[in-house]
Motif scaffolding. Structure first.
Motif, PDB file in Angstrom:
ATOM      1  N   ALA A  54     -31.314  82.443 -40.506  1.00 46.98           N
ATOM      2  CA  ALA A  54     -31.906  81.799 -39.821  1.00 46.98           C
ATOM      3  C   ALA A  54     -31.734  80.468 -40.044  1.00 46.98           C
ATOM      4  CB  ALA A  54     -33.582  82.058 -40.486  1.00 46.98           C
ATOM      5  N   ARG A  55     -31.626  79.742 -38.918  1.00 43.04           N
ATOM      6  CA  ARG A  55     -31.462  78.276 -38.988  1.00 43.04           C
ATOM      7  C   ARG A  55     -32.565  77.424 -38.650  1.00 43.04           C
ATOM      8  NH1 ARG A  55     -26.982  77.745 -34.475  1.00 43.04           N
ATOM      9  NH2 ARG A  55     -27.482  75.457 -35.157  1.00 43.04           N
ATOM     10  N   LEU A  56     -32.560  76.470 -39.485  1.00 47.10           N
ATOM     11  CA  LEU A  56     -33.603  75.588 -39.530  1.00 47.10           C
ATOM     12  C   LEU A  56     -32.973  74.336 -38.842  1.00 47.10           C
ATOM     13  CD1 LEU A  56     -36.488  74.710 -40.344  1.00 47.10           C
ATOM     14  CD2 LEU A  56     -35.962  73.962 -42.223  1.00 47.10           C
ATOM     15  N   LEU A  57     -33.726  73.909 -37.616  1.00 43.99           N
ATOM     16  CA  LEU A  57     -33.069  72.969 -36.832  1.00 43.99           C
ATOM     17  C   LEU A  57     -34.278  71.807 -36.822  1.00 43.99           C
ATOM     18  CD1 LEU A  57     -32.045  75.633 -35.426  1.00 43.99           C
ATOM     19  CD2 LEU A  57     -30.759  73.849 -34.281  1.00 43.99           C
ATOM     20  N   VAL A  58     -33.914  70.393 -36.522  1.00 44.14           N
ATOM     21  CA  VAL A  58     -34.574  69.304 -36.600  1.00 44.14           C
ATOM     22  C   VAL A  58     -34.074  68.307 -35.395  1.00 44.14           C
ATOM     23  CG1 VAL A  58     -35.530  69.216 -38.913  1.00 44.14           C
ATOM     24  CG2 VAL A  58     -33.596  67.746 -38.384  1.00 44.14           C
ATOM     25  N   HIS A  59     -34.725  67.379 -34.833  1.00 45.81           N
ATOM     26  CA  HIS A  59     -34.136  66.331 -33.988  1.00 45.81           C
ATOM     27  C   HIS A  59     -33.232  65.712 -34.839  1.00 45.81           C
ATOM     28  CE1 HIS A  59     -36.975  66.769 -30.583  1.00 45.81           C
ATOM     29  NE2 HIS A  59     -37.848  66.983 -31.580  1.00 45.81           N
ATOM     30  N   LYS A  60     -32.215  65.124 -34.232  1.00 47.10           N
ATOM     31  CA  LYS A  60     -31.120  64.066 -34.871  1.00 47.10           C
ATOM     32  C   LYS A  60     -31.735  62.961 -35.723  1.00 47.10           C
ATOM     33  CE  LYS A  60     -26.890  65.326 -32.263  1.00 47.10           C
ATOM     34  NZ  LYS A  60     -25.829  64.762 -31.418  1.00 47.10           N
ATOM     35  N   ARG A  61     -32.754  62.472 -35.041  1.00 46.82           N
ATOM     36  CA  ARG A  61     -33.344  61.342 -35.474  1.00 46.82           C
ATOM     37  C   ARG A  61     -33.994  61.612 -36.808  1.00 46.82           C
ATOM     38  NH1 ARG A  61     -36.762  62.585 -31.084  1.00 46.82           N
ATOM     39  NH2 ARG A  61     -38.826  63.328 -31.848  1.00 46.82           N
ATOM     40  N   ASP A  62     -34.325  62.894 -37.245  1.00 44.24           N
ATOM     41  CA  ASP A  62     -35.255  63.173 -38.333  1.00 44.24           C
ATOM     42  C   ASP A  62     -34.066  63.931 -39.312  1.00 44.24           C
ATOM     43  OD1 ASP A  62     -37.502  62.271 -37.255  1.00 44.24           O
ATOM     44  OD2 ASP A  62     -37.931  64.185 -36.300  1.00 44.24           O
ATOM     45  N   GLU A  63     -32.903  63.916 -39.062  1.00 43.67           N
ATOM     46  CA  GLU A  63     -31.780  64.909 -39.976  1.00 43.67           C
ATOM     47  C   GLU A  63     -32.033  63.924 -41.373  1.00 43.67           C
ATOM     48  OE1 GLU A  63     -27.053  66.246 -40.347  1.00 43.67           O
ATOM     49  OE2 GLU A  63     -27.862  64.521 -38.787  1.00 43.67           O
ATOM     50  N   ALA A  64     -31.704  62.958 -41.607  1.00 41.87           N
ATOM     51  CA  ALA A  64     -31.718  62.387 -42.821  1.00 41.87           C
ATOM     52  C   ALA A  64     -33.039  62.499 -43.748  1.00 41.87           C
ATOM     53  CB  ALA A  64     -31.526  60.704 -42.973  1.00 41.87           C
ATOM     54  N   ALA A  65     -34.036  62.211 -43.314  1.00 40.74           N
ATOM     55  CA  ALA A  65     -35.445  62.681 -43.708  1.00 40.74           C
ATOM     56  C   ALA A  65     -35.640  63.996 -44.245  1.00 40.74           C
ATOM     57  CB  ALA A  65     -36.537  62.270 -43.052  1.00 40.74           C
ATOM     58  N   ALA A  66     -35.254  64.922 -43.190  1.00 36.66           N
ATOM     59  CA  ALA A  66     -35.058  66.444 -43.328  1.00 36.66           C
ATOM     60  C   ALA A  66     -34.492  66.750 -44.612  1.00 36.66           C
ATOM     61  CB  ALA A  66     -34.857  67.252 -42.314  1.00 36.66           C
ATOM     62  N   ARG A  67     -32.817  66.375 -44.673  1.00 38.87           N
ATOM     63  CA  ARG A  67     -32.142  66.696 -45.693  1.00 38.87           C
ATOM     64  C   ARG A  67     -32.770  66.144 -47.139  1.00 38.87           C
ATOM     65  NH1 ARG A  67     -27.834  69.288 -43.979  1.00 38.87           N
ATOM     66  NH2 ARG A  67     -27.138  69.052 -41.817  1.00 38.87           N
ATOM     67  N   GLU A  68     -33.196  65.186 -47.011  1.00 38.04           N
ATOM     68  CA  GLU A  68     -33.607  64.331 -48.057  1.00 38.04           C
ATOM     69  C   GLU A  68     -34.987  65.310 -48.719  1.00 38.04           C
ATOM     70  OE1 GLU A  68     -35.780  60.382 -49.969  1.00 38.04           O
ATOM     71  OE2 GLU A  68     -34.318  60.466 -48.239  1.00 38.04           O
ATOM     72  N   LEU A  69     -35.633  65.708 -48.028  1.00 36.62           N
ATOM     73  CA  LEU A  69     -36.885  66.527 -48.343  1.00 36.62           C
ATOM     74  C   LEU A  69     -36.309  67.880 -48.772  1.00 36.62           C
ATOM     75  CD1 LEU A  69     -39.988  66.415 -48.598  1.00 36.62           C
ATOM     76  CD2 LEU A  69     -39.943  67.642 -46.270  1.00 36.62           C
ATOM     77  N   LEU A  70     -35.424  68.556 -48.005  1.00 31.41           N
ATOM     78  CA  LEU A  70     -35.157  70.002 -48.445  1.00 31.41           C
ATOM     79  C   LEU A  70     -34.205  69.788 -49.718  1.00 31.41           C
ATOM     80  CD1 LEU A  70     -34.355  71.485 -45.148  1.00 31.41           C
ATOM     81  CD2 LEU A  70     -36.519  71.802 -46.549  1.00 31.41           C
ATOM     82  N   GLY A  71     -33.569  68.757 -49.865  1.00 32.75           N
ATOM     83  CA  GLY A  71     -32.342  68.661 -50.805  1.00 32.75           C
ATOM     84  C   GLY A  71     -31.282  69.756 -50.486  1.00 32.75           C
TER      85      GLY A  71
END
Length: 92
Positions: A54-71
């Motif tokens: 399963a792939r978790l996708l976000v808007h490009k504009r939210d990528e940095a915040a999502a990666r930081e949150l998920l680690g």
């Protein structure tokens, strides 16, 4: 209500999961932080877990915040998932 076409170029994958439960937890964490996201391939993963992730996708504009949150949780397999993947079809 209007139908909108989703441009796949506007989304990026921030996590891949063998276990649907792990994918749902990561999705919930992002949604709780106000980050719009969706899972792709979650149902296929439920049917054939070793064949699909399963792939978790976000808007490009939210990528940095999502990666930081998920680690690294969205990018690496757990020890159990790695064992399942290595075992493959060996159900004995």
């Amino acid at each position: 209500m209007t139908d909108s076409v989703v441009d796949p170029d506007k989304f990026v994958t921030v996590g891949k999961f063998l276990e649907p439960a792990n994918a749902q937890m990561a999705k919930g964490a992002l949604e709780s932080a106000g980050i719009e996201c969706f899972l792709q391939g979650e149902n296929a993963n439920s049917l054939l877990p070793l064949a699909f992730r399963a792939r978790l996708l976000v808007h490009k504009r939210d990528e940095a915040a999502a990666r930081e949150l998920l680690g690294s949780a969205g990018d690496e397999l757990t020890e159990e998932e790695q064992k399942e993947l290595e075992a493959g079809d060996d159900w004995s």
